[in-house]
Design a protein around this motif. Structure first.
Motif, short mmCIF file in Angstrom:
data_model
loop_
_atom_site.label_atom_id
_atom_site.label_comp_id
_atom_site.label_asym_id
_atom_site.label_seq_id
_atom_site.Cartn_x
_atom_site.Cartn_y
_atom_site.Cartn_z
N ALA A 1 0.30 -8.73 12.75
CA ALA A 1 -0.64 -9.43 11.88
C ALA A 1 -0.17 -9.44 10.44
CB ALA A 1 -2.03 -8.79 11.98
N SER A 2 0.48 -8.34 10.01
CA SER A 2 0.92 -8.28 8.62
C SER A 2 1.97 -7.18 8.47
CB SER A 2 -0.25 -7.99 7.69
OG SER A 2 0.15 -8.06 6.34
N ILE A 3 2.86 -7.43 7.54
CA ILE A 3 3.85 -6.44 7.15
C ILE A 3 4.05 -6.62 5.64
CG2 ILE A 3 5.82 -7.93 7.66
CD1 ILE A 3 7.27 -5.42 8.71
N HIS A 4 4.04 -5.52 4.91
CA HIS A 4 4.13 -5.62 3.45
C HIS A 4 4.86 -4.41 2.89
CE1 HIS A 4 2.92 -6.71 -0.64
NE2 HIS A 4 2.68 -5.43 -0.81
N VAL A 5 5.74 -4.67 1.96
CA VAL A 5 6.43 -3.63 1.19
C VAL A 5 6.21 -3.98 -0.28
CG1 VAL A 5 8.68 -2.61 0.61
CG2 VAL A 5 8.16 -3.22 2.99
N VAL A 6 5.94 -2.97 -1.09
CA VAL A 6 5.71 -3.24 -2.52
C VAL A 6 6.92 -4.00 -3.07
CG1 VAL A 6 4.12 -1.31 -2.88
CG2 VAL A 6 6.57 -0.98 -3.25
N PRO A 7 6.67 -4.99 -3.91
CA PRO A 7 7.76 -5.86 -4.38
C PRO A 7 8.97 -5.14 -4.95
CG PRO A 7 5.65 -6.79 -5.03
CD PRO A 7 5.37 -5.42 -4.43
N ARG B 1 -3.67 0.68 14.98
CA ARG B 1 -2.38 0.00 15.15
C ARG B 1 -1.74 -0.32 13.80
NH1 ARG B 1 -6.05 -2.00 18.29
NH2 ARG B 1 -6.31 -3.84 17.01
N MET B 2 -2.13 0.41 12.79
CA MET B 2 -1.61 0.22 11.43
C MET B 2 -0.72 1.40 11.08
SD MET B 2 -3.80 -0.39 7.92
CE MET B 2 -4.60 -1.89 8.53
N SER B 3 0.42 1.11 10.48
CA SER B 3 1.36 2.14 10.07
C SER B 3 1.67 1.99 8.59
CB SER B 3 2.65 2.04 10.88
OG SER B 3 2.38 2.18 12.26
N VAL B 4 1.98 3.10 7.96
CA VAL B 4 2.28 3.13 6.53
C VAL B 4 3.65 3.77 6.35
CG1 VAL B 4 1.62 4.19 4.32
CG2 VAL B 4 -0.13 3.24 5.85
N VAL B 5 4.48 3.15 5.51
CA VAL B 5 5.76 3.77 5.15
C VAL B 5 5.57 4.42 3.79
CG1 VAL B 5 6.75 1.66 4.12
CG2 VAL B 5 8.26 3.47 4.95
N GLU B 6 6.07 5.64 3.70
CA GLU B 6 6.00 6.39 2.45
C GLU B 6 7.40 6.66 1.93
OE1 GLU B 6 1.96 9.05 3.02
OE2 GLU B 6 3.88 9.97 3.54
N GLN B 7 7.53 6.66 0.63
CA GLN B 7 8.77 7.06 -0.02
C GLN B 7 8.45 8.33 -0.80
OE1 GLN B 7 11.63 4.30 -1.92
NE2 GLN B 7 11.13 5.38 -3.82
N ASP B 8 9.10 9.40 -0.40
CA ASP B 8 8.85 10.70 -1.03
C ASP B 8 7.35 11.02 -1.09
OD1 ASP B 8 11.60 11.12 -1.39
OD2 ASP B 8 11.57 10.01 -3.29
N GLY B 9 6.65 10.70 0.00
CA GLY B 9 5.23 11.02 0.11
C GLY B 9 4.28 10.00 -0.50
N VAL B 10 4.79 8.93 -1.09
CA VAL B 10 3.95 7.92 -1.73
C VAL B 10 3.94 6.66 -0.86
CG1 VAL B 10 3.63 6.48 -3.77
CG2 VAL B 10 4.48 8.82 -4.01
N THR C 1 9.33 7.91 5.40
CA THR C 1 8.70 8.27 6.66
C THR C 1 7.65 7.22 6.99
OG1 THR C 1 7.08 9.67 5.54
CG2 THR C 1 9.06 10.75 6.38
N VAL C 2 7.40 7.04 8.27
CA VAL C 2 6.35 6.13 8.73
C VAL C 2 5.30 6.97 9.42
CG1 VAL C 2 5.80 4.14 10.16
CG2 VAL C 2 8.01 4.24 9.00
N ARG C 3 4.05 6.73 9.09
CA ARG C 3 2.94 7.47 9.68
C ARG C 3 1.82 6.50 10.04
NH1 ARG C 3 -1.09 7.20 6.06
NH2 ARG C 3 -0.62 7.30 3.83
N LYS C 4 0.89 6.99 10.85
CA LYS C 4 -0.30 6.20 11.17
C LYS C 4 -1.14 6.07 9.91
CE LYS C 4 -0.03 5.14 15.50
NZ LYS C 4 0.09 3.73 15.85
#
Length: 155
Positions: free
Chosen positions: A80-86, A54-63, A6-9
Motif C-alpha cells: 500500500a505504501s513505502i516511504h523513506v525520509v527524503p 502489516r506495517m514495518s518501520v526502518v530505523e537508523q541508529d534507533g530513529v 534495523t527494520v521492526r514492526k
C-alpha cells in the motif's frame, strides 16, 4: 562510522510519522490530489490502523526514518505504501523495506505480491529492479505483480 539500520514492526506511536510521510508523498508526487486526500483522512486513519500488524518501520541508529505497509486484497498481498525520509533516499532503505514486505507477505502465506504506483513516481525503478513486472498501465497508475515463484512452468 556507518549508520546502523534495523527494520521492526510498527507501533501505534509510529502513526504520526506515517501521516507525515503520506502527506509528503501527496504534496511531492500527486499534488493535484492533496485536497481529496485530506478530505479522506478518516479513511486513511482506518487504513493505517487496520494495517498496523502489516506495517514495518526502518530505523537508523534507533530513529525511525521510513516505513512500509501492505494490505490483503483478494488473494494477494498488496504493497500500500513505502516511504523513506527524503534526506535518506537512494541509500538502499527503500529496497530494505520492499524486501521486508515481500518476506513478511510470504511468511504469512501469500504467493501473489502486487502494488500500484502513480505514473512518473521514481519508485517505479525500485519495483522493477526488484523483479516486479508491469501488468497494467492505467491513466494515472501502473500495476505490478511479482512473478509467482511457486507456480509450475509445466503444462
Amino acid at each position: 562510522m556507518n549508520p546502523s539500520h534495523t527494520v521492526r514492526k510498527a507501533r501505534p506511536t509510529d502513526l504520526p510519522m506515517v501521516y507525515k510521510g503520506e502527506l509528503n508523498y501527496i504534496q511531492t508526487i500527486e499534488p493535484e490530489h492533496e485536497q481529496r486526500w485530506k478530505d479522506a483522512m478518516h479513511s486513511h486513519l482506518r487504513q493505517w490502523t487496520g494495517a498496523l500488524e502489516r506495517m514495518s518501520v526502518v530505523e537508523q541508529d534507533g530513529v525511525p526514518v521510513g516505513y512500509c505497509f501492505w494490505e490483503i486484497i483478494d488473494d494477494a498481498a498488496c504493497l500500500a505504501s513505502i516511504h523513506v525520509v527524503p534526506e535518506l533516499r537512494q541509500r538502499g532503505l527503500g529496497r530494505l523495506l520492499l524486501d521486508h514486505y515481500m518476506n513478511d507477505a510470504r511468511t504469512q502465506g501469500f504467493a501473489k505480491l502486487t502494488l500500484s504506483v502513480f505514473r512518473g513516481n521514481p519508485a517505479q525503478f525500485l519495483y522493477e529492479s526488484a523483479g516486479f513486472q508491469c501488468v497494467r498501465k492505467g491513466e494515472e497508475y501502473v500495476d505490478y505483480v511479482y512473478p509467482d515463484v511457486t507456480a509450475s512452468t509445466e503444462d
